[in-house]
Design a protein around this motif. Structure first.
Motif, PDB file in Angstrom:
ATOM      1  N   ALA A  17       0.704  -1.408   0.059  1.00 56.06           N
ATOM      2  CA  ALA A  17       0.116  -0.039   0.011  1.00 56.06           C
ATOM      3  C   ALA A  17       0.813   1.250   0.016  1.00 56.06           C
ATOM      4  O   ALA A  17       0.417   2.296  -0.758  1.00 56.06           O
ATOM      5  CB  ALA A  17      -0.823   0.094   1.159  1.00 56.06           C
ATOM      6  N   VAL A  18       2.077   1.200   0.875  1.00 58.28           N
ATOM      7  CA  VAL A  18       2.949   2.407   0.918  1.00 58.28           C
ATOM      8  C   VAL A  18       3.429   2.678  -0.577  1.00 58.28           C
ATOM      9  O   VAL A  18       3.493   3.657  -1.061  1.00 58.28           O
ATOM     10  CB  VAL A  18       3.792   2.115   1.684  1.00 58.28           C
ATOM     11  N   ALA A  19       3.926   1.482  -1.335  1.00 54.62           N
ATOM     12  CA  ALA A  19       4.628   1.548  -2.494  1.00 54.62           C
ATOM     13  C   ALA A  19       3.753   1.953  -3.506  1.00 54.62           C
ATOM     14  O   ALA A  19       4.152   2.990  -4.246  1.00 54.62           O
ATOM     15  CB  ALA A  19       5.357   0.278  -2.710  1.00 54.62           C
ATOM     16  N   SER A  20       2.460   1.342  -3.558  1.00 46.79           N
ATOM     17  CA  SER A  20       1.552   1.528  -4.358  1.00 46.79           C
ATOM     18  C   SER A  20       1.059   2.930  -4.523  1.00 46.79           C
ATOM     19  O   SER A  20       0.763   3.693  -5.557  1.00 46.79           O
ATOM     20  CB  SER A  20       0.441   0.381  -4.702  1.00 46.79           C
ATOM     21  N   PHE A  30      -6.411   3.113 -10.227  1.00 48.31           N
ATOM     22  CA  PHE A  30      -5.890   2.398  -9.072  1.00 48.31           C
ATOM     23  C   PHE A  30      -6.532   3.087  -8.056  1.00 48.31           C
ATOM     24  O   PHE A  30      -7.148   2.225  -7.042  1.00 48.31           O
ATOM     25  CB  PHE A  30      -4.337   2.734  -8.957  1.00 48.31           C
ATOM     26  N   LEU A  31      -7.052   4.433  -7.828  1.00 44.71           N
ATOM     27  CA  LEU A  31      -7.806   5.018  -6.940  1.00 44.71           C
ATOM     28  C   LEU A  31      -9.118   4.319  -6.833  1.00 44.71           C
ATOM     29  O   LEU A  31      -9.797   4.158  -5.708  1.00 44.71           O
ATOM     30  CB  LEU A  31      -7.854   6.656  -6.788  1.00 44.71           C
ATOM     31  N   THR A  32      -9.722   4.217  -7.944  1.00 42.74           N
ATOM     32  CA  THR A  32     -11.238   3.614  -7.962  1.00 42.74           C
ATOM     33  C   THR A  32     -11.089   2.140  -7.203  1.00 42.74           C
ATOM     34  O   THR A  32     -11.859   1.996  -6.682  1.00 42.74           O
ATOM     35  CB  THR A  32     -11.516   3.666  -9.378  1.00 42.74           C
ATOM     36  N   VAL A 210      -5.280   2.140   3.010  1.00 43.72           N
ATOM     37  CA  VAL A 210      -4.087   3.067   3.213  1.00 43.72           C
ATOM     38  C   VAL A 210      -3.355   3.454   1.944  1.00 43.72           C
ATOM     39  O   VAL A 210      -2.908   4.685   2.115  1.00 43.72           O
ATOM     40  CB  VAL A 210      -3.062   1.972   3.873  1.00 43.72           C
ATOM     41  N   ALA A 211      -3.435   2.954   0.739  1.00 38.20           N
ATOM     42  CA  ALA A 211      -2.659   3.476  -0.198  1.00 38.20           C
ATOM     43  C   ALA A 211      -3.263   5.187  -0.776  1.00 38.20           C
ATOM     44  O   ALA A 211      -2.597   5.762  -1.044  1.00 38.20           O
ATOM     45  CB  ALA A 211      -3.093   2.564  -1.567  1.00 38.20           C
ATOM     46  N   PRO A 212      -4.675   5.182  -1.018  1.00 35.77           N
ATOM     47  CA  PRO A 212      -4.866   6.555  -1.100  1.00 35.77           C
ATOM     48  C   PRO A 212      -4.366   7.457   0.021  1.00 35.77           C
ATOM     49  O   PRO A 212      -4.347   8.800  -0.293  1.00 35.77           O
ATOM     50  CB  PRO A 212      -6.576   6.287  -0.773  1.00 35.77           C
ATOM     51  N   ILE A 213      -4.473   7.214   1.309  1.00 38.24           N
ATOM     52  CA  ILE A 213      -3.612   8.110   2.128  1.00 38.24           C
ATOM     53  C   ILE A 213      -2.328   8.307   1.795  1.00 38.24           C
ATOM     54  O   ILE A 213      -1.855   9.824   2.003  1.00 38.24           O
ATOM     55  CB  ILE A 213      -3.958   7.505   3.552  1.00 38.24           C
ATOM     56  N   LEU A 378      -7.569   4.291   9.090  1.00 36.49           N
ATOM     57  CA  LEU A 378      -6.238   4.668   9.845  1.00 36.49           C
ATOM     58  C   LEU A 378      -5.829   3.523  10.878  1.00 36.49           C
ATOM     59  O   LEU A 378      -4.750   3.267  10.839  1.00 36.49           O
ATOM     60  CB  LEU A 378      -6.638   6.103  10.652  1.00 36.49           C
ATOM     61  N   ILE A 379      -6.529   2.929  11.584  1.00 32.91           N
ATOM     62  CA  ILE A 379      -6.317   2.065  12.701  1.00 32.91           C
ATOM     63  C   ILE A 379      -5.634   0.731  12.072  1.00 32.91           C
ATOM     64  O   ILE A 379      -4.870   0.158  12.353  1.00 32.91           O
ATOM     65  CB  ILE A 379      -7.433   1.625  13.295  1.00 32.91           C
ATOM     66  N   LEU A 380      -6.153   0.538  10.778  1.00 34.26           N
ATOM     67  CA  LEU A 380      -5.969  -0.811  10.108  1.00 34.26           C
ATOM     68  C   LEU A 380      -4.077  -0.650   9.978  1.00 34.26           C
ATOM     69  O   LEU A 380      -3.662  -1.801   9.860  1.00 34.26           O
ATOM     70  CB  LEU A 380      -6.658  -0.777   8.825  1.00 34.26           C
ATOM     71  N   ALA A 381      -3.611   0.379   9.715  1.00 33.07           N
ATOM     72  CA  ALA A 381      -2.438   0.485   9.409  1.00 33.07           C
ATOM     73  C   ALA A 381      -1.358  -0.256  10.468  1.00 33.07           C
ATOM     74  O   ALA A 381      -0.314  -0.666  10.233  1.00 33.07           O
ATOM     75  CB  ALA A 381      -2.057   1.823   8.838  1.00 33.07           C
ATOM     76  N   VAL A 382      -1.964   0.013  11.781  1.00 28.87           N
ATOM     77  CA  VAL A 382      -1.371  -0.274  12.912  1.00 28.87           C
ATOM     78  C   VAL A 382      -1.966  -1.451  13.701  1.00 28.87           C
ATOM     79  O   VAL A 382      -1.511  -1.485  14.828  1.00 28.87           O
ATOM     80  CB  VAL A 382      -0.710   0.960  13.802  1.00 28.87           C
TER      81      VAL A 382
END
Length: 435
Positions: A17-20, A30-32, A210-213, A378-382
């Motif tokens: 998610a971070v990379a994409s 991709f955002l869709t 997470v990716a859109p964030i 937001l919580i999912l990331a951690v």
């Protein structure tokens, strides 16, 4: 080919998610896809809320009648769970209010985290949901229409109904009680199975949320999340290393250090699996063989604890709701914070003992005070790391309750301690029959 464990799948999805998000953040297709995947995952969580919470509560409370001859066990167990659960939630509330993880450089972290909802609209929603006076919050505990409460997401009233329903199930005649018990246990098992299916898509949900964030905010989103982790872990450590040991020493009169040593295998199992249910066999074994607690006590207290005693989860739910509210810049007054505390305490009772099931309860709490469910992303990331920590706290709290009940019943030899003065150990019925 064997798939890696779920927590590794989520970790890999987070990296992707971070990379994409960094490389493909400007690609509309991709955002869709991310929007679709994130919404589907959140909808799956919301779909489970009502049946999962109700079946867990009704089934757990309804089973108490099977141990009616030792009603003291139940009263002491529930008193411990409610008392320590409240302390845990207040500890989390205090830590978030002290550290303000949702505030960065004096400003709400919402823009950094990619929260799009209009703060003014959210403020009106919060006022409508729970920011009235204390009496209005209490009134919501008794819904005029339980089905309407379920449909509108007013879970405070639904949880009250679940408590009452479960209690009177326990009072039914034997045959009717068995029918109701089996029915709700069946519903509970089905919901757990569906929850496992939904959580199997958690990696895709993480990617979609997470990716859109990252695409919108870059690396700045990790600063408030890091502070949120610090706040939650600090609160969990305070509860596990200070509050519960004090209870063991003052009320149970046993050595907390001996108890930690006895429970170490179960705590490691809980930490690695993130599941109190999966840790139950290990917890039973540690308490019976290493701590010396009789099976008649462990067999009663621990199954209740698997559904009722979730100190770490309740603490986390409260902290997560407060963090999201801070990120939106909402000034939460005392009645609204009281609503969060009460909702965290009640909903934590119905959380299944499976990894990341508290996300369902967090979505429930956000709904109860009018916050958008996108905050769950937001919580999912951690969530995985914090899930491991709070599950260990849950299991340790279960073991403390079992030790406390055994000591108050006058059991001798618990963790090498003598029976409490003025109390005689209860004999097992099987021993009487053997004589």
């Amino acid at each position: 080919m064997k798939w890696p464990a779920l927590h590794w799948q989520i970790a890999i999805a987070l990296v992707l998610a971070v990379a994409s998000g960094w490389w493909l953040g400007d690609v509309p297709a991709f955002l869709t896809f991310c929007d679709f995947a994130g919404k589907m995952f959140l909808n799956g969580l919301k779909m489970l809320v009502v049946p999962l919470v109700l079946s867990a509560m009704i089934g757990g409370i309804g089973n108490l009648s099977e141990s009616s001859k030792i009603g003291r066990y139940g009263l002491r167990t529930l008193a411990f769970y409610l008392g320590t659960g409240t302390i845990a939630i207040l500890t989390g509330l205090l830590m978030v209010n002290l550290l303000h993880p949702g505030i960065v450089d004096g400003k709400p972290a919402g823009p950094l985290l990619g929260l799009d909802a209009d703060t003014g609209k959210v403020m009106e929603s919060v006022k409508g949901k729970g920011a009235g006076d204390m009496l209005a919050v209490v009134v919501r505990l008794v819904p005029e229409n339980v089905f309407a409460a379920a449909a509108s997401g007013d879970m405070l009233g639904l949880v009250t109904f679940g408590f009452l329903f479960g209690y009177f199930v326990s009072r039914l005649p034997k045959e009717l009680h068995k029918t109701q018990r089996d029915f709700w246990q069946g519903i509970y098992e089905i919901m757990i199975s569906i929850a496992k299916v939904v959580m199997a898509f958690a990696p895709i949900g993480v990617l979609g949320l997470v990716a859109p964030i990252i695409a919108k905010t870059g690396w700045s989103a990790f600063r408030p999340l890091a502070w949120f982790c610090v706040a939650v872990i600090s609160a969990l450590a305070t509860h596990m290393l200070i509050t519960l040991p004090i209870v063991l020493r003052v009320i149970g009169r046993v050595s907390p250090i001996r108890h930690f040593r006895a429970m170490s295998p179960a705590l490691l199992t809980a930490f690695s699996t993130s599941s109190s249910a999966a840790s139950l066999p290990s917890t039973l074994g540690c308490l019976e063989t290493r701590a010396g607690v009789p099976r008649r006590i462990t067999g009663f207290v621990l199954p209740i604890g698997a559904n009722v005693n979730t100190d770490g989860t309740a603490l986390y739910e409260c902290a997560a709701a407060m963090f999201i509210a801070q990120a939106y810049g909402l000034p939460l007054d005392l009645p609204t914070q009281f609503t969060i505390v009460l909702a965290a305490l009640l909903t934590s009772i119905g959380v299944a003992g499976i990894p990341s099931a508290s996300l369902v309860a967090i979505a429930l709490i956000l709904t109860s005070i009018g916050l958008p469910l996108e905050g769950v992303g937001l919580i999912l990331a951690v969530d995985r790391v914090l899930d491991m920590c709070r599950t260990a706290v849950n299991v340790f709290g279960d073991s403390c309750a079992t030790i406390l009940v055994a000591r108050l019943e006058g059991e001798d030899g618990i963790l090498g301690e003598k029976a409490l003065p003025g109390r005689q150990p209860l004999r097992d019925a099987s021993q009487d029959e053997a004589r």
